[in-house]
Design an enzyme around this catalytic site. Sequence first.
Site, mmCIF file in Angstrom:
data_model
loop_
_atom_site.group_PDB
_atom_site.id
_atom_site.type_symbol
_atom_site.label_atom_id
_atom_site.label_comp_id
_atom_site.label_asym_id
_atom_site.label_seq_id
_atom_site.Cartn_x
_atom_site.Cartn_y
_atom_site.Cartn_z
ATOM 1 C CB ILE A 12 -0.962 0.023 1.215
ATOM 2 C CG1 ILE A 12 -1.852 -1.225 1.219
ATOM 3 C CG2 ILE A 12 -1.828 1.286 1.186
ATOM 4 C CD1 ILE A 12 -2.786 -1.327 2.433
ATOM 5 C CG ASP A 32 9.695 -0.232 4.114
ATOM 6 O OD1 ASP A 32 8.556 -0.023 3.665
ATOM 7 O OD2 ASP A 32 10.091 -1.374 4.468
ATOM 8 C CE1 TYR A 149 -1.451 -6.483 11.869
ATOM 9 C CE2 TYR A 149 -3.820 -6.808 11.641
ATOM 10 C CZ TYR A 149 -2.647 -6.214 11.222
ATOM 11 O OH TYR A 149 -2.659 -5.327 10.167
#
Length: 323
Positions: A12, A32, A149
């Site tokens: 994304i 990242d 999660y």
Amino acid sequence: MSVLITGGAGFIGSHLVDHLLAGTDRQIVVLDDFSTGSASNLEHLETDQLTTIDGDVRDDALVADCVAEAKVVYHLAAAVGVRNVVENPLDSIQTNLQGTENVLSAAAHDATPTFIASSSEVYGKSECVPFSEEDDRVYGPTTAPRWGYATAKAADEFLALAYNDEHDLPVVVGRYFNIVGPRQTGQYGMVIPTFVEQALAGDDLTVYGDGTQTRSFTHVADAVSITHDLVENDDARGEVFNIGAPGPTSINELASRVIELTDSDSEITHIPFAEAYDEDFEEPDEREPDISKLRDVLGRRPRVDLDRILRDVIDERADGVIG
Ligand code: UDP
């Protein structure tokens, strides 16, 4: 001043980079750690408007430095994929909790507008479909890692809203619903790239459970343009939004449609969840967003339908862009 996108080398995130660069002179910084993201997602962008930093969002000093240079922050770095989350629960929980806290506390320093990427997983196994932002969340036991999660993502949302209220930090939270499109890898269990790769290879399509469970698939192009519009919209501040395309499809229907569109001879095989994941695995049966709130604030909704999503993924795989 630049736009900071954590997780900008991910599926994304890299589409968000494309969207924010298109036709502008914006400077974008991607933070990242390239664990689930990939440099190849950005390699088509040969521009000095883009700077890439290889680092972990759990590194608070690094995050503080990156945020200090930013005029807006999109926080997308997170553990990704149900298989990944189930197999690496500690990493998944820590990345989601510490990463988000680092981003929010750094952004609070100069009240830098911040988008926090959340997930339809926060609804858990609620049966109150379609899911609306104010609905109750329904989770299973702590012994089933999937809910770790969901819990971490929900905690991220609580943190974001608390920073908004107590530190006057402009935040918006987006809950992504099964976002799909080119560049998504099947490596972490996502169903559409997995089915398309199976169909193109002539292998059986592996439907988990009885295949009657439903999902609402959303094209990544819709997801990133809505994300951008939310950040630009003052009425979205301090709010949580579903980002998804209503219109559920069962996994059985999905498998059949992939076989049709790829003109494949593959068959469908059903695999019990306990075999696909583990004995403690729990699965939300239905998942569909109520997007009234999104429509009220933005005056728009996702546009791309499932066939277009599937054709985009099939074309990419058939062209050999991703092996
Ligand atoms: N699924 C499947 N076969 C696969 C991968 C996934 O049947 O090879 C199912 C999975 O059990 C779920 C749906 O497809 O019901 C969507 O899975 P995905 O991991 O893409 O996203 P989720 O909605 O579970 O986060």
